[in-house]
Design a protein around this motif. Sequence first.
Motif, PDB file in Angstrom:
ATOM      1  N   HIS A 154     -17.107 -13.515  23.485  1.00 58.73           N
ATOM      2  CA  HIS A 154     -17.576 -14.076  22.214  1.00 58.73           C
ATOM      3  C   HIS A 154     -17.010 -13.305  21.015  1.00 58.73           C
ATOM      4  CE1 HIS A 154     -20.551 -16.026  24.846  1.00 58.73           C
ATOM      5  NE2 HIS A 154     -20.658 -16.918  23.886  1.00 58.73           N
ATOM      6  N   PHE A 155     -16.813 -11.997  21.193  1.00 60.75           N
ATOM      7  CA  PHE A 155     -16.246 -11.230  20.084  1.00 60.75           C
ATOM      8  C   PHE A 155     -15.544  -9.980  20.606  1.00 60.75           C
ATOM      9  CE2 PHE A 155     -20.626  -9.570  20.478  1.00 60.75           C
ATOM     10  CZ  PHE A 155     -20.428  -8.201  20.480  1.00 60.75           C
ATOM     11  N   ARG A 156     -14.681  -9.452  19.755  1.00 60.03           N
ATOM     12  CA  ARG A 156     -14.000  -8.182  19.994  1.00 60.03           C
ATOM     13  C   ARG A 156     -14.549  -7.168  18.988  1.00 60.03           C
ATOM     14  NH1 ARG A 156      -8.139  -7.012  21.223  1.00 60.03           N
ATOM     15  NH2 ARG A 156      -7.916  -9.282  21.194  1.00 60.03           N
ATOM     16  N   VAL A 166     -15.236  -6.442  13.552  1.00 56.42           N
ATOM     17  CA  VAL A 166     -15.553  -7.471  14.542  1.00 56.42           C
ATOM     18  C   VAL A 166     -14.655  -8.679  14.323  1.00 56.42           C
ATOM     19  CG1 VAL A 166     -17.309  -9.067  15.371  1.00 56.42           C
ATOM     20  CG2 VAL A 166     -17.943  -6.733  14.806  1.00 56.42           C
ATOM     21  N   GLU A 167     -14.092  -9.145  15.432  1.00 59.42           N
ATOM     22  CA  GLU A 167     -13.330 -10.395  15.415  1.00 59.42           C
ATOM     23  C   GLU A 167     -14.068 -11.372  16.330  1.00 59.42           C
ATOM     24  OE1 GLU A 167      -8.727 -11.907  15.887  1.00 59.42           O
ATOM     25  OE2 GLU A 167      -9.459 -10.379  17.290  1.00 59.42           O
ATOM     26  N   LYS A 168     -14.591 -12.433  15.763  1.00 62.03           N
ATOM     27  CA  LYS A 168     -15.390 -13.391  16.538  1.00 62.03           C
ATOM     28  C   LYS A 168     -14.492 -14.503  17.066  1.00 62.03           C
ATOM     29  CE  LYS A 168     -19.537 -14.480  15.596  1.00 62.03           C
ATOM     30  NZ  LYS A 168     -20.820 -14.983  15.010  1.00 62.03           N
ATOM     31  N   TYR A 169     -14.745 -14.873  18.329  1.00 59.89           N
ATOM     32  CA  TYR A 169     -13.988 -15.960  18.962  1.00 59.89           C
ATOM     33  C   TYR A 169     -14.815 -17.230  19.087  1.00 59.89           C
ATOM     34  CZ  TYR A 169     -10.939 -12.070  20.220  1.00 59.89           C
ATOM     35  OH  TYR A 169     -10.123 -10.964  20.168  1.00 59.89           O
ATOM     36  N   ARG A 171     -19.271 -18.744  18.964  1.00 60.82           N
ATOM     37  CA  ARG A 171     -20.660 -18.423  18.647  1.00 60.82           C
ATOM     38  C   ARG A 171     -21.507 -18.428  19.918  1.00 60.82           C
ATOM     39  NH1 ARG A 171     -24.272 -21.518  13.998  1.00 60.82           N
ATOM     40  NH2 ARG A 171     -26.095 -20.139  14.094  1.00 60.82           N
ATOM     41  N   ASP A 177     -25.218 -12.794  19.738  1.00 58.83           N
ATOM     42  CA  ASP A 177     -24.086 -12.035  19.206  1.00 58.83           C
ATOM     43  C   ASP A 177     -24.457 -11.299  17.920  1.00 58.83           C
ATOM     44  OD1 ASP A 177     -24.377 -14.411  17.799  1.00 58.83           O
ATOM     45  OD2 ASP A 177     -22.234 -14.856  17.704  1.00 58.83           O
ATOM     46  N   ALA A 449     -10.232  -9.665  11.700  1.00 61.31           N
ATOM     47  CA  ALA A 449     -11.445  -8.870  11.909  1.00 61.31           C
ATOM     48  C   ALA A 449     -12.138  -8.574  10.581  1.00 61.31           C
ATOM     49  CB  ALA A 449     -11.101  -7.578  12.624  1.00 61.31           C
TER      50      ALA A 449
END
Length: 523
Positions: A154-156, A166-169, A171, A177, A449
Motif C-alpha cells: 500500500h505504501f513505501r 511516504v509514497e502511497k500506491y 488506499r 494505512d 514521496a
Amino acid sequence: MKKSSEKFANTAVLWQLCGFGGRQSNLGGVGAPRLRPRFKKRATTTPAVLCIFFSLLFAALVFFGWFDHSIFLSLSSENIEQLKTPKNYPLNCTAWNRTQTCPTNYPTVHKPTNLSRPSNQTCPDYFRWIHEDLRPWKESGITREMLEGARTAHFRLIIVDGKAYVEKYKRSVRNRDLFTVWGIAQLLRLYPGRLPDLEMMFDCNDQPVIKSRDYKGPNAGPPPLFRYCSNKWSLDIVFPDWSFWGWPDTNIRPWKHLSKDIKEGNKRVKWEDRVPLAYWKGTPSMAASRRDLMNCNISDQHNWGAHLYIQDWLKEIKEGFKQSNLEDQCTHRYKIYIEGRAWSVSEKFIFACNSPTLYVTPRHHDFFIRGMVPQKHYWPIRDNNKCKSLKFAVEWGNNHTSEAKAMGEASSHYVQEDLKMDYVYDYMFHLLNEYAKLLKFKSTIPPKAVELCPEVMACAADGVRKKYMLESLEEAPSDTIPCTLPPPYDPQELKAFLDGKFTNTKQVESWENEYWDKQNMKQ
C-alpha cells in the motif's frame, strides 16, 4: 532596583552551579540558596577560589552594564530544574496551514538524561522473534531488486537523514494505512535522529502473501514486505497494527488510553462474581471458522457454556457505539479469541480482560503472541471441535478456579506491561534498525514521496480521526533509551521453547479426551 536584583539573582545561580548553597537547593530545588561558601577540606580550596573569582568578575561586569545579563534570566533557580526535561512540541496547525510544510523546530537529535530506565534493561522475550522474522535475508542481505518485488504494498516508507517520507500506491480499508503511518511518525518524534536510513514496503491487508515455498535456496531473494501478521508458511515481516494509535471506524481509542480503560473496567466485577461462561462478540461473516463457532451458543438443545453475540457495526455506528465499549465487556469468567480472515486485531483487547482467554487454534501470528504460552497465558481450543472443546474448558475452569483466575491475571499482566506503548515503540525501533542493517543499497527519496510529520496528517483531519491522533501524539522526545534487544534464539533453545508450547497444548487435548470419554460412558 528590580534590574539590580535580577543581576544579583543571576550571580546567585552561578554560585549554585559552583556547588555552594543550601543542602536542599539542588540547582534551584526546595529551599533558598545559601551564598556563603563552605570550605571543609583544604584540597578543594583552589577550584573553589577560582569559581568565586569568576563569579565576582561576572557580577561586576553585569552590575556596571558591561555585559547583557538577560540571556541568563532563564537560568533562575526555579527554571533550572525544567532544563532537565524535554520541551513539548504540540501539533502546530497554524504554521502548517500557512506554509504547507513540516515544522523545522522539532529536535533532530536528543540525548536522554533520565536514568530511571537503565541501559541494560532487556526487552521482553517476544522481541527475539525480530531476528527470526529477518532470518531469510541474514546471509544475502536485501537488494533494491528484492525491495521492488514487494510493489504490491500500500505504501513505501523512506527514512533519510532522520526524516521520513511516504509514497502511497493504493488506499487501504478503514484508515489502516493512515494510522500505521501515524504510528511511525510518533516513533520518529520519540527517538529523533536515532533511526538509520532505510526503505520499506508495507501491505495493510490481512493475508500474508510472501509464500516460503516460492523462495527456497541461498539465492532465493524473497521480497521484504511488512504487514500486521504472518504464518508458518509465509515470510511477511510482522509489525504492530494500526489500532495501537486508534481505530475511529470502530470507536477504539489509542492503546495507551484504552488499556487503562479496560484495566479500570476489570475492577467492576471480581472474577469470582463474573458470569461463569465464555463470551465472544464479533462478526461471524469474516470467516467460516467464526460461523462454525456460532453453533456453540447456548440453546434449548445444548449448553456448550458460551454466550456468543453478533456485532452489528452499522447499528453501532448509527447509535454511537453504545454497545461496543471494550471496557464494558469484561463481565464473563472466560473470553474467546478466534481469527477472522487472518489474525484479529481484537486479540490484545480480549487478553486484557483478566479472564482466561479460550484461544481457538490460530493459523496466523502477530508480533507479540509468540511470547505467550498455553496454560500460562491462555487455554487452547480445538478449531475442528470447538463446541466440545469450549464446554470442557469452561467446566475445567469452574472446577479449578485458582488456576483459571491466575491464567487470566497472567495474560492481562502480559498485555498491560509487556505490551505497553513504550515497548510497542521499542519493538518498532529495533525491528527497523535490524532491517536497515540488511539493506545493500542507498536509500533515496522518490519524486512522488511526501515528507511525513504529524501536521501533514492531523491538521487536515477532523472528527474522531483527529481526536485519536491528538490522544496518541508524542509531544516530546523520549528521555529514556530503548530497551536492549535480546539475542536471537539458538536452534536448540528455540526448539525447546516451541516443543514446550506444543506439549502444553497436547496435554489440554488429552484432558479433554478423557473428559468426553467419561461423559460418553455415563450415557
